[in-house]
Write a protein that holds these residues in place. Sequence first.
Motif, mmCIF file in Angstrom:
data_model
loop_
_atom_site.group_PDB
_atom_site.id
_atom_site.type_symbol
_atom_site.label_atom_id
_atom_site.label_comp_id
_atom_site.label_asym_id
_atom_site.label_seq_id
_atom_site.Cartn_x
_atom_site.Cartn_y
_atom_site.Cartn_z
ATOM 1 N N HIS A 1 8.626 8.867 -22.879
ATOM 2 C CA HIS A 1 9.402 9.737 -23.766
ATOM 3 C C HIS A 1 9.384 11.191 -23.315
ATOM 4 O O HIS A 1 9.704 12.095 -24.114
ATOM 5 C CB HIS A 1 8.866 9.619 -25.188
ATOM 6 N N ASN A 2 8.974 11.449 -22.087
ATOM 7 C CA ASN A 2 9.000 12.800 -21.529
ATOM 8 C C ASN A 2 8.238 13.823 -22.359
ATOM 9 O O ASN A 2 8.666 14.963 -22.488
ATOM 10 C CB ASN A 2 10.442 13.284 -21.354
ATOM 11 N N LYS A 3 7.118 13.414 -22.912
ATOM 12 C CA LYS A 3 6.351 14.379 -23.690
ATOM 13 C C LYS A 3 5.642 15.371 -22.788
ATOM 14 O O LYS A 3 5.324 16.473 -23.193
ATOM 15 C CB LYS A 3 5.342 13.643 -24.572
ATOM 16 N N TYR A 4 5.312 14.956 -21.592
ATOM 17 C CA TYR A 4 4.784 15.893 -20.592
ATOM 18 C C TYR A 4 4.995 15.281 -19.216
ATOM 19 O O TYR A 4 5.353 14.111 -19.105
ATOM 20 C CB TYR A 4 3.296 16.196 -20.832
ATOM 21 N N SER A 5 4.789 16.064 -18.190
ATOM 22 C CA SER A 5 4.959 15.505 -16.855
ATOM 23 C C SER A 5 3.607 15.021 -16.355
ATOM 24 O O SER A 5 2.634 15.755 -16.341
ATOM 25 C CB SER A 5 5.594 16.526 -15.915
ATOM 26 N N PRO A 6 3.550 13.766 -15.960
ATOM 27 C CA PRO A 6 2.274 13.159 -15.579
ATOM 28 C C PRO A 6 1.738 13.771 -14.296
ATOM 29 O O PRO A 6 2.434 14.539 -13.636
ATOM 30 C CB PRO A 6 2.648 11.701 -15.355
ATOM 31 N N SER A 7 0.522 13.416 -13.959
ATOM 32 C CA SER A 7 -0.001 13.825 -12.662
ATOM 33 C C SER A 7 0.751 13.059 -11.581
ATOM 34 O O SER A 7 1.278 11.973 -11.815
ATOM 35 C CB SER A 7 -1.492 13.533 -12.575
ATOM 36 N N LEU A 8 0.773 13.645 -10.395
ATOM 37 C CA LEU A 8 1.451 12.992 -9.275
ATOM 38 C C LEU A 8 0.831 11.634 -9.003
ATOM 39 O O LEU A 8 1.525 10.671 -8.659
ATOM 40 C CB LEU A 8 1.352 13.890 -8.040
ATOM 41 N N GLU A 9 -0.477 11.543 -9.179
ATOM 42 C CA GLU A 9 -1.153 10.278 -8.905
ATOM 43 C C GLU A 9 -0.690 9.177 -9.858
ATOM 44 O O GLU A 9 -0.361 8.067 -9.421
ATOM 45 C CB GLU A 9 -2.670 10.468 -9.029
ATOM 46 N N VAL A 10 -0.631 9.483 -11.144
ATOM 47 C CA VAL A 10 -0.144 8.491 -12.108
ATOM 48 C C VAL A 10 1.308 8.140 -11.805
ATOM 49 O O VAL A 10 1.693 6.962 -11.859
ATOM 50 C CB VAL A 10 -0.314 9.014 -13.542
ATOM 51 N N ALA A 11 2.102 9.141 -11.459
ATOM 52 C CA ALA A 11 3.509 8.875 -11.127
ATOM 53 C C ALA A 11 3.612 7.902 -9.954
ATOM 54 O O ALA A 11 4.396 6.951 -9.998
ATOM 55 C CB ALA A 11 4.234 10.184 -10.804
ATOM 56 N N PHE A 12 2.810 8.122 -8.927
ATOM 57 C CA PHE A 12 2.823 7.225 -7.771
ATOM 58 C C PHE A 12 2.387 5.819 -8.169
ATOM 59 O O PHE A 12 2.963 4.826 -7.723
ATOM 60 C CB PHE A 12 1.907 7.761 -6.669
ATOM 61 N N MET B 1 -5.941 13.767 -11.838
ATOM 62 C CA MET B 1 -7.033 12.777 -11.871
ATOM 63 C C MET B 1 -8.099 13.118 -10.859
ATOM 64 O O MET B 1 -8.401 12.355 -9.949
ATOM 65 C CB MET B 1 -6.494 11.385 -11.571
ATOM 66 N N GLY B 2 -8.638 14.277 -10.990
ATOM 67 C CA GLY B 2 -9.738 14.693 -10.129
ATOM 68 C C GLY B 2 -9.356 14.705 -8.670
ATOM 69 O O GLY B 2 -8.192 14.881 -8.338
ATOM 70 N N LYS B 3 -10.332 14.546 -7.823
ATOM 71 C CA LYS B 3 -10.076 14.555 -6.398
ATOM 72 C C LYS B 3 -9.142 13.395 -6.079
ATOM 73 O O LYS B 3 -9.250 12.321 -6.631
ATOM 74 C CB LYS B 3 -11.385 14.395 -5.623
ATOM 75 N N SER B 4 -8.232 13.621 -5.150
ATOM 76 C CA SER B 4 -7.242 12.573 -4.885
ATOM 77 C C SER B 4 -7.217 12.269 -3.406
ATOM 78 O O SER B 4 -6.433 12.818 -2.659
ATOM 79 C CB SER B 4 -5.877 13.007 -5.385
ATOM 80 N N PRO B 5 -8.085 11.368 -2.965
ATOM 81 C CA PRO B 5 -8.149 11.011 -1.560
ATOM 82 C C PRO B 5 -6.991 10.109 -1.174
ATOM 83 O O PRO B 5 -6.737 9.904 0.004
ATOM 84 C CB PRO B 5 -9.482 10.257 -1.445
ATOM 85 N N ASN B 6 -6.277 9.572 -2.141
ATOM 86 C CA ASN B 6 -5.204 8.637 -1.841
ATOM 87 C C ASN B 6 -3.831 9.307 -1.789
ATOM 88 O O ASN B 6 -2.838 8.659 -1.559
ATOM 89 C CB ASN B 6 -5.192 7.486 -2.846
ATOM 90 N N ILE B 7 -3.828 10.620 -1.992
ATOM 91 C CA ILE B 7 -2.566 11.345 -1.845
ATOM 92 C C ILE B 7 -2.741 12.368 -0.730
ATOM 93 O O ILE B 7 -3.714 13.108 -0.721
ATOM 94 C CB ILE B 7 -2.159 12.043 -3.152
ATOM 95 N N SER B 8 -1.814 12.374 0.211
ATOM 96 C CA SER B 8 -1.836 13.389 1.262
ATOM 97 C C SER B 8 -0.524 14.156 1.197
ATOM 98 O O SER B 8 0.404 13.746 0.509
ATOM 99 C CB SER B 8 -2.014 12.736 2.628
ATOM 100 N N ASN B 9 -0.461 15.277 1.899
ATOM 101 C CA ASN B 9 0.771 16.056 1.877
ATOM 102 C C ASN B 9 0.973 16.818 3.177
ATOM 103 O O ASN B 9 0.049 16.971 3.967
ATOM 104 C CB ASN B 9 0.762 17.018 0.689
ATOM 105 N N GLN B 10 2.213 17.261 3.345
ATOM 106 C CA GLN B 10 2.612 17.953 4.571
ATOM 107 C C GLN B 10 2.886 19.414 4.301
ATOM 108 O O GLN B 10 3.642 20.057 5.050
ATOM 109 C CB GLN B 10 3.876 17.294 5.133
ATOM 110 N N TYR C 1 -7.078 18.338 -5.903
ATOM 111 C CA TYR C 1 -6.659 17.517 -7.048
ATOM 112 C C TYR C 1 -5.189 17.179 -6.893
ATOM 113 O O TYR C 1 -4.511 17.747 -6.035
ATOM 114 C CB TYR C 1 -6.922 18.208 -8.385
ATOM 115 N N SER C 2 -4.711 16.248 -7.693
ATOM 116 C CA SER C 2 -3.299 15.904 -7.584
ATOM 117 C C SER C 2 -2.526 16.719 -8.603
ATOM 118 O O SER C 2 -2.845 16.726 -9.786
ATOM 119 C CB SER C 2 -3.089 14.411 -7.764
ATOM 120 N N PRO C 3 -1.519 17.435 -8.142
ATOM 121 C CA PRO C 3 -0.766 18.335 -9.026
ATOM 122 C C PRO C 3 0.020 17.552 -10.058
ATOM 123 O O PRO C 3 0.107 16.331 -9.996
ATOM 124 C CB PRO C 3 0.168 19.052 -8.061
ATOM 125 N N SER C 4 0.614 18.273 -10.985
ATOM 126 C CA SER C 4 1.521 17.619 -11.920
ATOM 127 C C SER C 4 2.780 17.232 -11.155
ATOM 128 O O SER C 4 3.120 17.828 -10.128
ATOM 129 C CB SER C 4 1.875 18.562 -13.063
#
Lengths: 72, 72
Positions: A42-53, B1-10, B45-48
Amino acid sequence: MGKSPNISNQIRSLRFHHEEMTQQQLADLVGVTRQTINAIEHNKYSPSLEVAFKIAVAFNKPLTEVFQYEAH
Amino acid sequence: MGKSPNISNQIRSLRFHHEEMTQQQLADLVGVTRQTINAIEHNKYSPSLEVAFKIAVAFNKPLTEVFQYEAH
DNA sequence: ACACCATGTCAAAAATATTATACATTAATA
DNA sequence: TATTAATGTATAATATTTTTGACATGGTGT
């Protein structure tokens, strides 16, 4: 960043395309609670990138097919 | 979600491909602080999702070209 | 009517992201 | 040498996300 009117998502329709996957089932796959899925749906907030992935992985889709961003 | 070793970036290499864009300049474009860019660049950390999308827009690239996820 | 399930929602707490300030280091440059 | 810009850190405060527990609703089935 609070409410996010500039991000939309296809979670609900993807859930129903996946044998009517329930919010709870998706939450279990992703590793978050049912309320979190509901809030994101319901777009109440933008999730963390990790949850989105993780949501994208649950649907076996690229992230950008699940979440869309429209700058304003 | 804290440290995010499973997300990398360029981000770092993209910055240098963009006329040596500085962390501060990217931060200004995105609307966050320099420390936030630095932390994300170093996977602290993993950004929003919203910040992730804005970074992608700053580089004019799809989000998945800036951030990669590898389930483990 | 009753039970069950999926969903919507709410409020307080816990966890995580982000800011603000500050200081150290290195490289470039006058 | 001195100064400036970019970066790496660190800590405390603030903001946001996520959890936990709870209760209400509508639908479905018995």
